[in-house]
Design a protein around this motif. Structure first.
Motif, PDB file in Angstrom:
ATOM      1  N   ALA A  57       0.804  -1.202   0.128  1.00  6.14           N
ATOM      2  CA  ALA A  57      -0.110  -0.084   0.030  1.00  6.14           C
ATOM      3  C   ALA A  57       0.755   1.285   0.015  1.00  6.14           C
ATOM      4  CB  ALA A  57      -0.755  -0.028   1.229  1.00  6.14           C
ATOM      5  N   LEU A  58       2.032   1.266   0.227  1.00 10.40           N
ATOM      6  CA  LEU A  58       2.863   2.237   0.269  1.00 10.40           C
ATOM      7  C   LEU A  58       3.193   2.980  -1.084  1.00 10.40           C
ATOM      8  CD1 LEU A  58       5.880   1.704   3.026  1.00 10.40           C
ATOM      9  CD2 LEU A  58       4.149   3.301   3.232  1.00 10.40           C
ATOM     10  N   GLU A  59       2.976   4.120  -1.376  1.00 12.03           N
ATOM     11  CA  GLU A  59       3.541   4.749  -2.461  1.00 12.03           C
ATOM     12  C   GLU A  59       5.055   4.624  -2.513  1.00 12.03           C
ATOM     13  OE1 GLU A  59       2.004   5.881  -4.994  1.00 12.03           O
ATOM     14  OE2 GLU A  59      -0.009   6.690  -4.396  1.00 12.03           O
ATOM     15  N   PRO A  60       5.752   4.960  -3.859  1.00 15.01           N
ATOM     16  CA  PRO A  60       7.148   4.486  -3.896  1.00 15.01           C
ATOM     17  C   PRO A  60       7.875   5.536  -3.013  1.00 15.01           C
ATOM     18  CG  PRO A  60       6.075   4.604  -6.228  1.00 15.01           C
ATOM     19  CD  PRO A  60       4.983   4.864  -5.152  1.00 15.01           C
ATOM     20  N   LEU A 105      12.883  -6.023   9.729  1.00 16.36           N
ATOM     21  CA  LEU A 105      14.273  -6.210   8.761  1.00 16.36           C
ATOM     22  C   LEU A 105      14.328  -7.164   7.644  1.00 16.36           C
ATOM     23  CD1 LEU A 105      16.478  -6.572  12.044  1.00 16.36           C
ATOM     24  CD2 LEU A 105      16.906  -4.713  10.166  1.00 16.36           C
ATOM     25  N   GLU A 106      13.258  -7.892   7.609  1.00 14.46           N
ATOM     26  CA  GLU A 106      13.007  -8.782   6.475  1.00 14.46           C
ATOM     27  C   GLU A 106      12.506  -8.164   5.184  1.00 14.46           C
ATOM     28  OE1 GLU A 106      12.094 -13.640   6.123  1.00 14.46           O
ATOM     29  OE2 GLU A 106      10.300 -12.169   6.790  1.00 14.46           O
ATOM     30  N   ARG A 107      11.290  -7.344   5.574  1.00 16.06           N
ATOM     31  CA  ARG A 107      10.482  -6.792   4.394  1.00 16.06           C
ATOM     32  C   ARG A 107      10.696  -5.476   4.272  1.00 16.06           C
ATOM     33  NH1 ARG A 107       5.618 -10.473   4.772  1.00 16.06           N
ATOM     34  NH2 ARG A 107       6.321 -12.445   5.770  1.00 16.06           N
ATOM     35  N   PHE A 108      11.478  -4.585   5.134  1.00 17.10           N
ATOM     36  CA  PHE A 108      11.553  -3.212   4.876  1.00 17.10           C
ATOM     37  C   PHE A 108      13.118  -2.795   4.948  1.00 17.10           C
ATOM     38  CE2 PHE A 108       7.253  -3.916   6.516  1.00 17.10           C
ATOM     39  CZ  PHE A 108       6.280  -3.377   5.669  1.00 17.10           C
ATOM     40  N   GLY A 109      13.069  -1.455   4.594  1.00 17.76           N
ATOM     41  CA  GLY A 109      14.223  -0.655   4.644  1.00 17.76           C
ATOM     42  C   GLY A 109      14.025   0.206   5.700  1.00 17.76           C
ATOM     43  N   PHE A 110      15.329   0.185   6.698  1.00 17.94           N
ATOM     44  CA  PHE A 110      15.201   1.377   7.798  1.00 17.94           C
ATOM     45  C   PHE A 110      15.908   2.843   7.257  1.00 17.94           C
ATOM     46  CE2 PHE A 110      14.058  -2.327  10.305  1.00 17.94           C
ATOM     47  CZ  PHE A 110      13.699  -1.874  11.456  1.00 17.94           C
ATOM     48  N   CYS A 111      15.039   3.755   7.372  1.00 12.36           N
ATOM     49  CA  CYS A 111      15.569   5.009   7.519  1.00 12.36           C
ATOM     50  C   CYS A 111      16.040   5.652   8.465  1.00 12.36           C
ATOM     51  CB  CYS A 111      14.536   6.043   6.637  1.00 12.36           C
ATOM     52  SG  CYS A 111      13.894   5.121   5.084  1.00 12.36           S
ATOM     53  N   MET A 139      10.898   0.751  20.167  1.00 10.39           N
ATOM     54  CA  MET A 139      11.589   1.378  19.088  1.00 10.39           C
ATOM     55  C   MET A 139      10.769   2.584  18.369  1.00 10.39           C
ATOM     56  SD  MET A 139      10.145   0.255  16.101  1.00 10.39           S
ATOM     57  CE  MET A 139       8.956  -0.894  15.607  1.00 10.39           C
ATOM     58  N   GLN A 140      11.468   3.378  17.973  1.00  8.72           N
ATOM     59  CA  GLN A 140      10.855   4.128  16.944  1.00  8.72           C
ATOM     60  C   GLN A 140      11.561   3.995  15.570  1.00  8.72           C
ATOM     61  OE1 GLN A 140      11.048   8.169  18.753  1.00  8.72           O
ATOM     62  NE2 GLN A 140       9.979   7.645  20.492  1.00  8.72           N
ATOM     63  N   ALA A 141      10.728   3.845  14.458  1.00  6.04           N
ATOM     64  CA  ALA A 141      11.059   3.739  13.109  1.00  6.04           C
ATOM     65  C   ALA A 141      10.540   4.551  12.053  1.00  6.04           C
ATOM     66  CB  ALA A 141      11.421   2.180  12.771  1.00  6.04           C
ATOM     67  N   VAL A 142      11.330   4.863  10.992  1.00  8.84           N
ATOM     68  CA  VAL A 142      10.711   5.204   9.866  1.00  8.84           C
ATOM     69  C   VAL A 142      11.350   4.277   8.767  1.00  8.84           C
ATOM     70  CG1 VAL A 142      10.653   7.041   8.018  1.00  8.84           C
ATOM     71  CG2 VAL A 142      10.633   7.544  10.403  1.00  8.84           C
ATOM     72  N   LEU A 143      10.281   3.651   7.965  1.00  8.69           N
ATOM     73  CA  LEU A 143      10.650   2.468   7.129  1.00  8.69           C
ATOM     74  C   LEU A 143      10.323   2.743   5.643  1.00  8.69           C
ATOM     75  CD1 LEU A 143       9.392   0.871   9.887  1.00  8.69           C
ATOM     76  CD2 LEU A 143      11.253  -0.573   9.119  1.00  8.69           C
ATOM     77  N   SER A 144      10.808   2.193   4.630  1.00 14.14           N
ATOM     78  CA  SER A 144      10.517   2.402   3.176  1.00 14.14           C
ATOM     79  C   SER A 144      10.368   1.045   2.679  1.00 14.14           C
ATOM     80  CB  SER A 144      11.698   3.198   2.481  1.00 14.14           C
ATOM     81  OG  SER A 144      12.895   2.128   2.554  1.00 14.14           O
ATOM     82  N   ALA A 145       9.672   0.970   1.676  1.00 12.81           N
ATOM     83  CA  ALA A 145       9.323  -0.402   0.932  1.00 12.81           C
ATOM     84  C   ALA A 145      10.564  -1.021   0.567  1.00 12.81           C
ATOM     85  CB  ALA A 145       8.428  -0.396  -0.063  1.00 12.81           C
ATOM     86  N   SER A 146      11.776  -0.364   0.306  1.00 14.13           N
ATOM     87  CA  SER A 146      13.052  -0.736  -0.007  1.00 14.13           C
ATOM     88  C   SER A 146      14.147   0.113   0.491  1.00 14.13           C
ATOM     89  CB  SER A 146      13.216  -0.886  -1.708  1.00 14.13           C
ATOM     90  OG  SER A 146      13.011   0.650  -1.937  1.00 14.13           O
ATOM     91  N   GLN A 147      15.034  -0.391   0.659  1.00 17.74           N
ATOM     92  CA  GLN A 147      16.209   0.304   1.165  1.00 17.74           C
ATOM     93  C   GLN A 147      16.587   1.456   0.564  1.00 17.74           C
ATOM     94  OE1 GLN A 147      17.784  -0.558   4.580  1.00 17.74           O
ATOM     95  NE2 GLN A 147      18.300   1.491   4.312  1.00 17.74           N
ATOM     96  N   VAL A 148      16.578   2.559   1.030  1.00 13.00           N
ATOM     97  CA  VAL A 148      16.787   3.931   0.490  1.00 13.00           C
ATOM     98  C   VAL A 148      18.119   4.622   0.832  1.00 13.00           C
ATOM     99  CG1 VAL A 148      14.473   4.389  -0.213  1.00 13.00           C
ATOM    100  CG2 VAL A 148      15.588   5.203   2.009  1.00 13.00           C
ATOM    101  N   GLY A 149      18.869   4.233   1.690  1.00 16.49           N
ATOM    102  CA  GLY A 149      20.146   4.664   2.031  1.00 16.49           C
ATOM    103  C   GLY A 149      20.328   4.288   3.410  1.00 16.49           C
ATOM    104  N   PRO A 150      21.830   4.701   3.943  1.00 13.62           N
ATOM    105  CA  PRO A 150      21.915   4.328   5.228  1.00 13.62           C
ATOM    106  C   PRO A 150      20.875   4.698   6.447  1.00 13.62           C
ATOM    107  CG  PRO A 150      23.120   6.222   4.561  1.00 13.62           C
ATOM    108  CD  PRO A 150      22.622   5.669   3.452  1.00 13.62           C
ATOM    109  N   CYS A 151      20.840   3.880   7.313  1.00 17.86           N
ATOM    110  CA  CYS A 151      19.974   4.140   8.490  1.00 17.86           C
ATOM    111  C   CYS A 151      20.389   5.072   9.541  1.00 17.86           C
ATOM    112  CB  CYS A 151      19.224   2.780   9.167  1.00 17.86           C
ATOM    113  SG  CYS A 151      18.469   2.885  10.446  1.00 17.86           S
ATOM    114  N   LEU A 152      19.589   6.095  10.096  1.00 21.39           N
ATOM    115  CA  LEU A 152      20.056   6.899  10.894  1.00 21.39           C
ATOM    116  C   LEU A 152      19.586   6.306  12.340  1.00 21.39           C
ATOM    117  CD1 LEU A 152      21.254   9.964  11.983  1.00 21.39           C
ATOM    118  CD2 LEU A 152      18.973  10.493  11.627  1.00 21.39           C
ATOM    119  N   HIS A 153      20.717   5.958  13.010  1.00 24.65           N
ATOM    120  CA  HIS A 153      20.534   5.560  14.470  1.00 24.65           C
ATOM    121  C   HIS A 153      21.516   6.033  15.664  1.00 24.65           C
ATOM    122  CE1 HIS A 153      23.789   2.679  14.081  1.00 24.65           C
ATOM    123  NE2 HIS A 153      23.391   2.404  12.737  1.00 24.65           N
TER     124      HIS A 153
END
Length: 350
Positions: free
Chosen positions: A189-192, A264-270, A323-337
């Motif tokens: 359901a997520l837009e790109p 971790l298996e299904r999304f990319g962490f931003c 946890m608090q997290a922002v995720l994307s449908a695919s990995q878009v870059g390094p994760c800030l943590h």
């Protein structure tokens, strides 16, 4: 010490030992009924003891402020707002899964509107009609009717009718039995440009302590004044901390420990913030009300528990339960943590 698993290792674990089990219809319906009963009368779902606010203001707030947030709702509002502004959206469509009374969503909507965002909607999905009725009233009183839109639905069986620019889950994922299915629906359901934004509990199922954490909690338990060991929610004295599984009725913490591996298996962490563990029982509703945030001993006790929490987590002996997290449908870059607290490092594999 628990070594941080790789994403591939997490995926193999989930394939080898699948966690989803189809609940019998009668059992599932009984859980739904219990869940509705528990929350129907809860006007202040997010209300917590004063000692929680002492701890969060002293320790959690600086962690959030390091990345520009002041509290969990501020994190959710700013993360959704960023999606809309980065993509220059004219009429962003958001949805909140497990919204309860919609009070948080109303506040988040007001913050986004005050920040200059207009033309957006937040659909609020919850299974409890009584809470959604309160949500409709909250929205109307705040001038947010038509912006915050309550929708009755079971997010264990959610099927999106639209695509979304932002999908929010605020303290709701730990109530989900069919996590795999829900995450598949969110992903689709997520837009790109869209983001999945969540704040939740990711410790052991039923909000129990894992053995390595339980041992330390018991150490601190014996240091508490005897009256502080009375469980206000269950109305019983606990000479030793009782590692109660609260998922036996309803859906409370029913699959909390599976949330991180599946994300971790299904999304990319931003963005990711992992925190808390040992301190949980001392600042929650069952025992936290015993503590006086103005009391010197009480504050010092919480300070010591938090310090031990951080030491044990940094050493890898225990893992964060929040946890608090922002995720994307695919990995878009390094994760800030936080340094040393990557999403992979914060998984506690059973």
């Amino acid at each position: 010490m628990f070594k941080s698993p790789t994403i591939k290792a997490i995926s193999r674990l989930l394939q080898r030992e699948p966690q989803v089990r189809q609940a019998p219809d009668a059992d599932y319906l009984a859980r739904v009924a219990q869940e509705q009963l528990i929350f129907a009368g809860q006007i202040e779902v997010h209300a917590l003891p004063e000692i929680f606010h002492y701890w969060s203001n002293r320790y959690l707030l600086p962690m959030q402020q390091e990345h520009g947030f002041n509290h969990p709702e501020d994190f959710l509002a700013k993360s959704l707002l960023k999606v809309a502004t980065d993509a220059d959206l004219r009429a962003p469509r958001f949805i909140s899964l497990g919204s309860g009374n919609c009070d948080a969503e109303v506040r988040i909507a007001k913050q986004m509107r005050d920040s200059g965002l207009n033309g957006f909607t937040i659909e609020c999905v919850d299974i409890n009609p009584t809470m959604l009725e309160r949500g409709l009233q909250h929205a109307a009183e705040a001038g947010m009717d038509g912006v915050v839109v309550p929708v009755q639905g079971d997010f264990n069986r959610w099927r999106p009718q639209h695509s979304y620019d932002g999908i929010m889950a605020n303290q709701s994922l730990h109530h989900v039995l069919e996590l795999e299915d829900l995450f598949s629906q969110i992903h689709a359901a997520l837009e790109p440009h869209g983001r999945f934004v969540t704040s939740d509990m990711v410790g052991r199922n039923g909000h129990q302590r894992w053995p390595e954490a339980l041992e330390i909690v018991q150490e601190f338990w014996q240091q508490m004044p005897h009256p502080y060991r009375y469980n206000l929610q269950l109305q019983r004295m606990e000479e030793s901390f009782l590692n109660w599984d609260c998922s036996v009725e309803g859906f409370e913490g029913v699959r909390a420990q599976d949330i991180m591996p599946l994300l971790l298996e299904r999304f990319g962490f931003c963005y990711f913030l992992g925190y808390g563990n040992l301190v949980d029982p001392f600042i929650d509703r069952s025992f936290g009300h015993h503590f006086n945030p103005d009391g010197v001993w009480d504050r010092h006790f919480i300070d010591r528990v938090h310090a031990r929490d951080e030491d044990e987590m940094r050493a890898g002996r225990i893992k964060p339960t929040h946890m608090q997290a922002v995720l994307s449908a695919s990995q878009v870059g390094p994760c800030l943590h936080r340094e040393g607290f990557s999403p992979e490092a914060c998984v506690r594999v059973p």
